[in-house]
Design a protein around this motif. Structure first.
Motif, PDB file in Angstrom:
ATOM      1  N   ASP A 103       4.416 -43.828 -93.366  1.00  0.00           N
ATOM      2  CA  ASP A 103       5.205 -42.771 -92.732  1.00  0.00           C
ATOM      3  C   ASP A 103       6.558 -42.731 -93.428  1.00  0.00           C
ATOM      4  O   ASP A 103       7.048 -43.757 -93.901  1.00  0.00           O
ATOM      5  CB  ASP A 103       5.375 -43.071 -91.236  1.00  0.00           C
ATOM      6  CG  ASP A 103       5.937 -41.901 -90.442  1.00  0.00           C
ATOM      7  OD1 ASP A 103       6.060 -40.803 -91.020  1.00  0.00           O
ATOM      8  OD2 ASP A 103       6.250 -42.100 -89.253  1.00  0.00           O
ATOM      9  N   VAL A 104       7.126 -41.551 -93.542  1.00  0.00           N
ATOM     10  CA  VAL A 104       8.494 -41.408 -94.046  1.00  0.00           C
ATOM     11  C   VAL A 104       9.337 -40.945 -92.865  1.00  0.00           C
ATOM     12  O   VAL A 104       9.295 -39.778 -92.475  1.00  0.00           O
ATOM     13  CB  VAL A 104       8.580 -40.416 -95.222  1.00  0.00           C
ATOM     14  CG1 VAL A 104      10.032 -40.279 -95.682  1.00  0.00           C
ATOM     15  CG2 VAL A 104       7.701 -40.876 -96.380  1.00  0.00           C
ATOM     16  N   MET A 105      10.051 -41.880 -92.279  1.00  0.00           N
ATOM     17  CA  MET A 105      10.758 -41.620 -91.033  1.00  0.00           C
ATOM     18  C   MET A 105      12.235 -41.937 -91.184  1.00  0.00           C
ATOM     19  O   MET A 105      12.661 -42.533 -92.184  1.00  0.00           O
ATOM     20  CB  MET A 105      10.148 -42.446 -89.897  1.00  0.00           C
ATOM     21  CG  MET A 105      10.246 -43.942 -90.102  1.00  0.00           C
ATOM     22  SD  MET A 105       9.040 -44.951 -89.159  1.00  0.00           S
ATOM     23  CE  MET A 105       9.064 -44.244 -87.533  1.00  0.00           C
ATOM     24  N   PHE A 106      13.027 -41.532 -90.199  1.00  0.00           N
ATOM     25  CA  PHE A 106      14.439 -41.865 -90.226  1.00  0.00           C
ATOM     26  C   PHE A 106      14.629 -43.354 -89.948  1.00  0.00           C
ATOM     27  O   PHE A 106      13.863 -43.967 -89.193  1.00  0.00           O
ATOM     28  CB  PHE A 106      15.212 -41.032 -89.209  1.00  0.00           C
ATOM     29  CG  PHE A 106      15.288 -39.571 -89.559  1.00  0.00           C
ATOM     30  CD1 PHE A 106      15.599 -39.164 -90.844  1.00  0.00           C
ATOM     31  CD2 PHE A 106      15.057 -38.597 -88.598  1.00  0.00           C
ATOM     32  CE1 PHE A 106      15.675 -37.815 -91.177  1.00  0.00           C
ATOM     33  CE2 PHE A 106      15.131 -37.248 -88.908  1.00  0.00           C
ATOM     34  CZ  PHE A 106      15.438 -36.859 -90.199  1.00  0.00           C
ATOM     35  N   ALA A 107      15.672 -43.915 -90.535  1.00  0.00           N
ATOM     36  CA  ALA A 107      15.915 -45.355 -90.428  1.00  0.00           C
ATOM     37  C   ALA A 107      16.092 -45.797 -88.978  1.00  0.00           C
ATOM     38  O   ALA A 107      15.648 -46.882 -88.593  1.00  0.00           O
ATOM     39  CB  ALA A 107      17.134 -45.739 -91.263  1.00  0.00           C
ATOM     40  N   PHE A 108      16.735 -44.983 -88.161  1.00  0.00           N
ATOM     41  CA  PHE A 108      16.949 -45.388 -86.759  1.00  0.00           C
ATOM     42  C   PHE A 108      15.608 -45.542 -86.045  1.00  0.00           C
ATOM     43  O   PHE A 108      15.432 -46.437 -85.207  1.00  0.00           O
ATOM     44  CB  PHE A 108      17.838 -44.379 -86.024  1.00  0.00           C
ATOM     45  CG  PHE A 108      17.124 -43.165 -85.496  1.00  0.00           C
ATOM     46  CD1 PHE A 108      16.494 -43.185 -84.257  1.00  0.00           C
ATOM     47  CD2 PHE A 108      17.073 -41.995 -86.238  1.00  0.00           C
ATOM     48  CE1 PHE A 108      15.823 -42.063 -83.774  1.00  0.00           C
ATOM     49  CE2 PHE A 108      16.399 -40.871 -85.775  1.00  0.00           C
ATOM     50  CZ  PHE A 108      15.774 -40.905 -84.536  1.00  0.00           C
ATOM     51  N   ALA A 109      14.645 -44.664 -86.357  1.00  0.00           N
ATOM     52  CA  ALA A 109      13.339 -44.713 -85.701  1.00  0.00           C
ATOM     53  C   ALA A 109      12.565 -45.945 -86.156  1.00  0.00           C
ATOM     54  O   ALA A 109      11.912 -46.617 -85.342  1.00  0.00           O
ATOM     55  CB  ALA A 109      12.556 -43.439 -85.998  1.00  0.00           C
ATOM     56  N   TYR A 110      12.628 -46.244 -87.447  1.00  0.00           N
ATOM     57  CA  TYR A 110      11.964 -47.458 -87.924  1.00  0.00           C
ATOM     58  C   TYR A 110      12.539 -48.681 -87.222  1.00  0.00           C
ATOM     59  O   TYR A 110      11.797 -49.551 -86.750  1.00  0.00           O
ATOM     60  CB  TYR A 110      12.129 -47.585 -89.438  1.00  0.00           C
ATOM     61  CG  TYR A 110      11.711 -48.940 -89.962  1.00  0.00           C
ATOM     62  CD1 TYR A 110      10.365 -49.300 -89.997  1.00  0.00           C
ATOM     63  CD2 TYR A 110      12.658 -49.865 -90.373  1.00  0.00           C
ATOM     64  CE1 TYR A 110       9.978 -50.558 -90.453  1.00  0.00           C
ATOM     65  CE2 TYR A 110      12.286 -51.119 -90.826  1.00  0.00           C
ATOM     66  CZ  TYR A 110      10.941 -51.460 -90.866  1.00  0.00           C
ATOM     67  OH  TYR A 110      10.565 -52.708 -91.301  1.00  0.00           O
ATOM     68  N   HIS A 111      13.846 -48.741 -87.131  1.00  0.00           N
ATOM     69  CA  HIS A 111      14.491 -49.888 -86.483  1.00  0.00           C
ATOM     70  C   HIS A 111      14.117 -49.956 -84.999  1.00  0.00           C
ATOM     71  O   HIS A 111      13.915 -51.044 -84.454  1.00  0.00           O
ATOM     72  CB  HIS A 111      16.005 -49.784 -86.643  1.00  0.00           C
ATOM     73  CG  HIS A 111      16.766 -50.882 -85.981  1.00  0.00           C
ATOM     74  ND1 HIS A 111      16.570 -52.217 -86.268  1.00  0.00           N
ATOM     75  CD2 HIS A 111      17.728 -50.852 -85.014  1.00  0.00           C
ATOM     76  CE1 HIS A 111      17.371 -52.962 -85.530  1.00  0.00           C
ATOM     77  NE2 HIS A 111      18.076 -52.166 -84.751  1.00  0.00           N
ATOM     78  N   ALA A 112      14.001 -48.805 -84.345  1.00  0.00           N
ATOM     79  CA  ALA A 112      13.678 -48.782 -82.914  1.00  0.00           C
ATOM     80  C   ALA A 112      12.266 -49.300 -82.649  1.00  0.00           C
ATOM     81  O   ALA A 112      12.037 -50.043 -81.687  1.00  0.00           O
ATOM     82  CB  ALA A 112      13.836 -47.366 -82.364  1.00  0.00           C
ATOM     83  N   PHE A 113      11.312 -48.913 -83.486  1.00  0.00           N
ATOM     84  CA  PHE A 113       9.917 -49.264 -83.234  1.00  0.00           C
ATOM     85  C   PHE A 113       9.452 -50.508 -83.983  1.00  0.00           C
ATOM     86  O   PHE A 113       8.402 -51.070 -83.658  1.00  0.00           O
ATOM     87  CB  PHE A 113       9.021 -48.071 -83.550  1.00  0.00           C
ATOM     88  CG  PHE A 113       9.233 -46.913 -82.608  1.00  0.00           C
ATOM     89  CD1 PHE A 113       8.848 -47.015 -81.288  1.00  0.00           C
ATOM     90  CD2 PHE A 113       9.857 -45.749 -83.036  1.00  0.00           C
ATOM     91  CE1 PHE A 113       9.062 -45.967 -80.396  1.00  0.00           C
ATOM     92  CE2 PHE A 113      10.072 -44.694 -82.157  1.00  0.00           C
ATOM     93  CZ  PHE A 113       9.679 -44.807 -80.836  1.00  0.00           C
ATOM     94  N   TYR A 114      10.238 -50.929 -84.959  1.00  0.00           N
ATOM     95  CA  TYR A 114       9.937 -52.154 -85.707  1.00  0.00           C
ATOM     96  C   TYR A 114      11.215 -52.990 -85.802  1.00  0.00           C
ATOM     97  O   TYR A 114      11.742 -53.233 -86.892  1.00  0.00           O
ATOM     98  CB  TYR A 114       9.398 -51.827 -87.102  1.00  0.00           C
ATOM     99  CG  TYR A 114       8.111 -51.033 -87.076  1.00  0.00           C
ATOM    100  CD1 TYR A 114       6.873 -51.676 -87.054  1.00  0.00           C
ATOM    101  CD2 TYR A 114       8.134 -49.634 -87.056  1.00  0.00           C
ATOM    102  CE1 TYR A 114       5.691 -50.946 -87.014  1.00  0.00           C
ATOM    103  CE2 TYR A 114       6.961 -48.910 -87.017  1.00  0.00           C
ATOM    104  CZ  TYR A 114       5.736 -49.563 -86.990  1.00  0.00           C
ATOM    105  OH  TYR A 114       4.559 -48.844 -86.952  1.00  0.00           O
ATOM    106  N   PRO A 115      11.730 -53.440 -84.668  1.00  0.00           N
ATOM    107  CA  PRO A 115      13.032 -54.132 -84.676  1.00  0.00           C
ATOM    108  C   PRO A 115      13.033 -55.412 -85.495  1.00  0.00           C
ATOM    109  O   PRO A 115      14.083 -55.840 -85.975  1.00  0.00           O
ATOM    110  CB  PRO A 115      13.299 -54.415 -83.183  1.00  0.00           C
ATOM    111  CG  PRO A 115      11.939 -54.381 -82.541  1.00  0.00           C
ATOM    112  CD  PRO A 115      11.171 -53.345 -83.308  1.00  0.00           C
ATOM    113  N   GLY A 116      11.875 -56.005 -85.673  1.00  0.00           N
ATOM    114  CA  GLY A 116      11.795 -57.212 -86.491  1.00  0.00           C
ATOM    115  C   GLY A 116      11.240 -56.952 -87.863  1.00  0.00           C
ATOM    116  O   GLY A 116      10.861 -57.890 -88.576  1.00  0.00           O
TER     117      GLY A 116
END
Length: 330
Positions: free
Chosen positions: A311-324
């Motif tokens: 997926d090519v997503m915004f960084a905030f969304a990646y951090h929200a759903f993959y915090p680790g």
């Protein structure tokens, strides 16, 4: 998520976009106190998330209408798309390649389709720039999906019409209802320009306009991907000083900044090969999608040249759903 249900709501869309810029959206679209209203079939005793994280995005259930009976035209007959307009490409083995123009997802967000006997849900969340394709079968049952009108971490919450369970679009996980804790199988797909798709697939198919005469092609989220902060997101910002609205390429729980790929053109590491695939317009920049600034495209494969789910997503969304998750910064 804006109420894109008819050509008569342009002023509402415009005001909502202005609210984003003025930082007033949290007030204008505060958490819906009647979250469970209108969901008599949903089993709210089964959840995997805190319901306080779920907010109304503005329209209610099916206020953004999914496409259930898509039709397609041959590439050679399509003349409405700009060369750089983004499309979501699906190429399943043995099947004619299909392009799903993002202009249609700005209005519908979900397309329930069947490709070679495989029932799929082609999805795009504008607020996270997340385009993901799912197999609609769960435990042998074929589901059809609609837009709930709710958001979690600014990402679309889908629902299935069979049990009215709620699903997180960015990760394909059931979060509320009978299917809470279940996961949808994700299929390989990628974003690219219309020109790139039709050059590679002159005999391919492209999704036809779901509503004849509807003014598709405009972007109600003008300059959203260069805004200071995401819409209805109050989570922590991504680490390493990364702009929350920067695009990242997510493969599994690892993410590569698109800007790194722009510089290096090809990255081969961690069993993944990222290849620069030319330019495409941002769907979330200018009023007319075809005129959006160039944001680049990527092809993601393994060492044997097989397409990988990403997926090519915004960084905030990646951090929200993959915090680790792991950030592949260099």
């Amino acid at each position: 998520m804006l109420p894109l249900v008819s050509g008569e709501d342009s002023m509402a869309r415009f005001l909502c976009v202005i609210a984003i810029w003025l930082g007033l959206a949290d007030v204008a679209l505060a958490e819906n106190p009647f979250l469970k209203s209108g969901w008599p079939k949903t089993d709210f005793s089964k959840t995997t998330v805190d319901l306080s994280e779920i907010r109304s995005g503005g329209p209610g259930k099916d206020g953004i209408p999914a496409v259930d009976d898509p039709t397609f035209v041959r590439v050679g007959t399509e003349n409405r798309l700009g060369a750089r307009e983004p499309v979501l490409t699906v190429e399943l083995a043995g099947q004619t390649p299909r392009a799903y123009p993002i202009r249609y997802f700005m209005v519908h967000e979900i397309v329930n389709d069947v490709i070679g006997g495989v029932p799929v849900a082609v999805t795009f969340c504008p607020l996270c720039n997340s385009g993901v394709v799912f197999d609609r079968r769960v435990g042998g049952r074929v589901l059809s999906f609609g837009v709930s009108g709710n958001l979690r971490h600014s990402d679309m919450v889908m629902y299935d019409r069979q049990t009215e369970s709620w699903w997180q679009q960015a990760v394909g996980e059931g979060i509320v209802g009978a299917y809470a804790g279940r996961s949808l199988k994700t299929l390989p797909s990628w974003m690219e320009s219309w020109e790139a798709f039709k050059t590679r697939n002159p005999d391919g198919l492209v999704l036809n306009a779901p509503r004849p005469g509807f003014p598709y092609g405009s972007n109600p989220y003008v300059r959203y991907d260069s805004a200071a902060r995401p819409f209805l997101y109050d989570g922590t910002p991504p680490p390493h000083g990364i702009d929350p609205m920067a695009r990242v390429i997510r493969v599994g729980a690892r993410a590569w900044p698109m800007e790194r790929l722009r510089r290096e053109k090809k990255i081969a590491e961690h069993g993944v090969v990222l290849s620069w695939a030319g330019e495409q317009a941002s769907a979330l920049d200018s009023r007319q999608i075809a005129r959006g600034r160039s944001v680049g495209a990527v092809r993601v494969q393994d060492g044997q040249g097989r397409d990988l789910v990403h997926d090519v997503m915004f960084a905030f969304a990646y951090h929200a759903f993959y915090p680790g998750g792991a950030w592949a910064l260099k």
